[in-house]
Design a protein around this motif. Structure first.
Motif, PDB file in Angstrom:
ATOM      1  N   HIS A   1       0.869  -1.177   0.000  1.00  0.00           N
ATOM      2  CA  HIS A   1       0.000   0.000   0.000  1.00  0.00           C
ATOM      3  C   HIS A   1       0.909   1.231   0.000  1.00  0.00           C
ATOM      4  N   GLY A   2       0.897   1.951  -1.091  1.00  0.00           N
ATOM      5  CA  GLY A   2       1.745   3.137  -1.187  1.00  0.00           C
ATOM      6  C   GLY A   2       3.201   2.783  -1.433  1.00  0.00           C
ATOM      7  N   VAL A   3       4.061   3.765  -1.253  1.00  0.00           N
ATOM      8  CA  VAL A   3       5.482   3.585  -1.568  1.00  0.00           C
ATOM      9  C   VAL A   3       6.385   3.590  -0.336  1.00  0.00           C
ATOM     10  N   LYS A   4       5.804   3.717   0.859  1.00  0.00           N
ATOM     11  CA  LYS A   4       6.617   3.850   2.074  1.00  0.00           C
ATOM     12  C   LYS A   4       6.726   2.553   2.878  1.00  0.00           C
ATOM     13  N   GLY A   5       6.364   1.413   2.260  1.00  0.00           N
ATOM     14  CA  GLY A   5       6.565   0.135   2.934  1.00  0.00           C
ATOM     15  C   GLY A   5       5.362  -0.425   3.657  1.00  0.00           C
ATOM     16  N   GLU A   6       4.206   0.197   3.529  1.00  0.00           N
ATOM     17  CA  GLU A   6       3.012  -0.358   4.170  1.00  0.00           C
ATOM     18  C   GLU A   6       2.528  -1.586   3.401  1.00  0.00           C
ATOM     19  N   VAL A   7       1.865  -2.488   4.121  1.00  0.00           N
ATOM     20  CA  VAL A   7       1.246  -3.657   3.498  1.00  0.00           C
ATOM     21  C   VAL A   7      -0.243  -3.659   3.786  1.00  0.00           C
TER      22      VAL A   7
ATOM     23  N   PHE B   1      -9.746  -3.614   5.144  1.00  0.00           N
ATOM     24  CA  PHE B   1      -8.346  -4.003   5.262  1.00  0.00           C
ATOM     25  C   PHE B   1      -7.674  -3.314   6.440  1.00  0.00           C
ATOM     26  N   VAL B   2      -6.575  -3.915   6.866  1.00  0.00           N
ATOM     27  CA  VAL B   2      -5.695  -3.307   7.862  1.00  0.00           C
ATOM     28  C   VAL B   2      -4.407  -2.947   7.127  1.00  0.00           C
ATOM     29  N   LEU B   3      -3.936  -1.733   7.322  1.00  0.00           N
ATOM     30  CA  LEU B   3      -2.681  -1.292   6.717  1.00  0.00           C
ATOM     31  C   LEU B   3      -1.616  -1.287   7.805  1.00  0.00           C
ATOM     32  N   LEU B   4      -0.587  -2.102   7.615  1.00  0.00           N
ATOM     33  CA  LEU B   4       0.478  -2.219   8.604  1.00  0.00           C
ATOM     34  C   LEU B   4       1.783  -1.679   8.038  1.00  0.00           C
ATOM     35  N   LYS B   5       2.527  -1.022   8.900  1.00  0.00           N
ATOM     36  CA  LYS B   5       3.885  -0.580   8.570  1.00  0.00           C
ATOM     37  C   LYS B   5       4.794  -1.246   9.590  1.00  0.00           C
TER      38      LYS B   5
ATOM     39  N   ALA C   1       8.370  -4.212   0.991  1.00  0.00           N
ATOM     40  CA  ALA C   1       7.010  -4.643   1.334  1.00  0.00           C
ATOM     41  C   ALA C   1       6.519  -5.718   0.369  1.00  0.00           C
ATOM     42  N   GLU C   2       6.902  -5.610  -0.892  1.00  0.00           N
ATOM     43  CA  GLU C   2       6.494  -6.577  -1.921  1.00  0.00           C
ATOM     44  C   GLU C   2       6.948  -7.995  -1.574  1.00  0.00           C
ATOM     45  N   LEU C   3       8.087  -8.110  -0.904  1.00  0.00           N
ATOM     46  CA  LEU C   3       8.606  -9.424  -0.510  1.00  0.00           C
ATOM     47  C   LEU C   3       7.721 -10.115   0.531  1.00  0.00           C
ATOM     48  N   LEU C   4       6.880  -9.349   1.215  1.00  0.00           N
ATOM     49  CA  LEU C   4       5.998  -9.905   2.248  1.00  0.00           C
ATOM     50  C   LEU C   4       4.635 -10.319   1.697  1.00  0.00           C
ATOM     51  N   LYS C   5       4.371 -10.001   0.438  1.00  0.00           N
ATOM     52  CA  LYS C   5       3.076 -10.299  -0.173  1.00  0.00           C
ATOM     53  C   LYS C   5       2.778 -11.801  -0.076  1.00  0.00           C
ATOM     54  N   ASN C   6       1.519 -12.134   0.228  1.00  0.00           N
ATOM     55  CA  ASN C   6       1.018 -13.505   0.400  1.00  0.00           C
ATOM     56  C   ASN C   6       1.498 -14.178   1.681  1.00  0.00           C
TER      57      ASN C   6
END
Length: 167
Positions: free
Chosen positions: A14-20, A59-63, A73-78
């Motif tokens: 979510h966004g570019v600052k590392g949120e998932v 959804f919950v947005l976590l940083k 953050a993309e590495l944490l997807k799924n």
């Protein structure tokens, strides 16, 4: 009983600052705001410190601390998000963690073995328990008229089948 409880899954960044973006699998999504850290499980398992929690639609947005860009953050997807059972919210009377219900032997008041609880369907009004034996599958609504008693120590669920449930 499982000591780790699944409370969500990271479905995207979510966004570019590392949120998932997390799809929660808990009844109370505000519970994420009470956590300081969480177990992130994908190919490996790691404990991540939670920096911020926000809510957006369902959804919950976590940083996470140390995850500061979209690529990380993309590495944490799924990934699956888990917590220790001791950190879970307390249950009320006649409430159970879904993971504790899987595999219960389901029997009628008359003592007839219907099979084992193999799945739980989450619907708008009430959950539905999928009970399977070697011959068939029965769908039992998780309502007080049908679910008479759950005994986790004995590994058994006592049910009363409403008319038409076995047809």
């Amino acid at each position: 009983m499982e000591q780790m409880l699944t409370i969500g899954r990271i479905v995207n960044t979510h966004g570019v600052k590392g949120e998932v973006r997390v799809l929660p699998s808990t009844d109370d999504i505000k519970r994420f705001g009470k956590l300081k850290e969480i177990v992130v499980q994908n190919r490996t398992e790691s404990i991540k410190e939670i920096e911020t929690v926000r809510y957006h639609k369902n959804f919950v947005l976590l940083k996470f601390k140390g995850i500061d860009n979209m690529d990380d953050a993309e590495l944490l997807k799924n990934s699956t998000l888990k917590i220790n059972r001791k950190d879970a919210l307390p249950l009320g009377q006649d409430e159970y963690y879904q993971c504790d219900l899987y595999g219960l032997k389901v029997v009628t008041e008359e003592g007839r073995d219907l099979g084992k609880l193999v799945d739980i369907l989450v619907t708008g009004s009430n959950d539905v328990y999928v009970v399977r034996n070697t011959e068939k599958e029965i769908l039992i609504p998780a309502i007080k008229q049908c679910i008479l008693k759950i005994d986790l120590e004995k590994g058994e669920m006592l049910v009363q089948l409403l008319e038409g449930l076995e047809d």
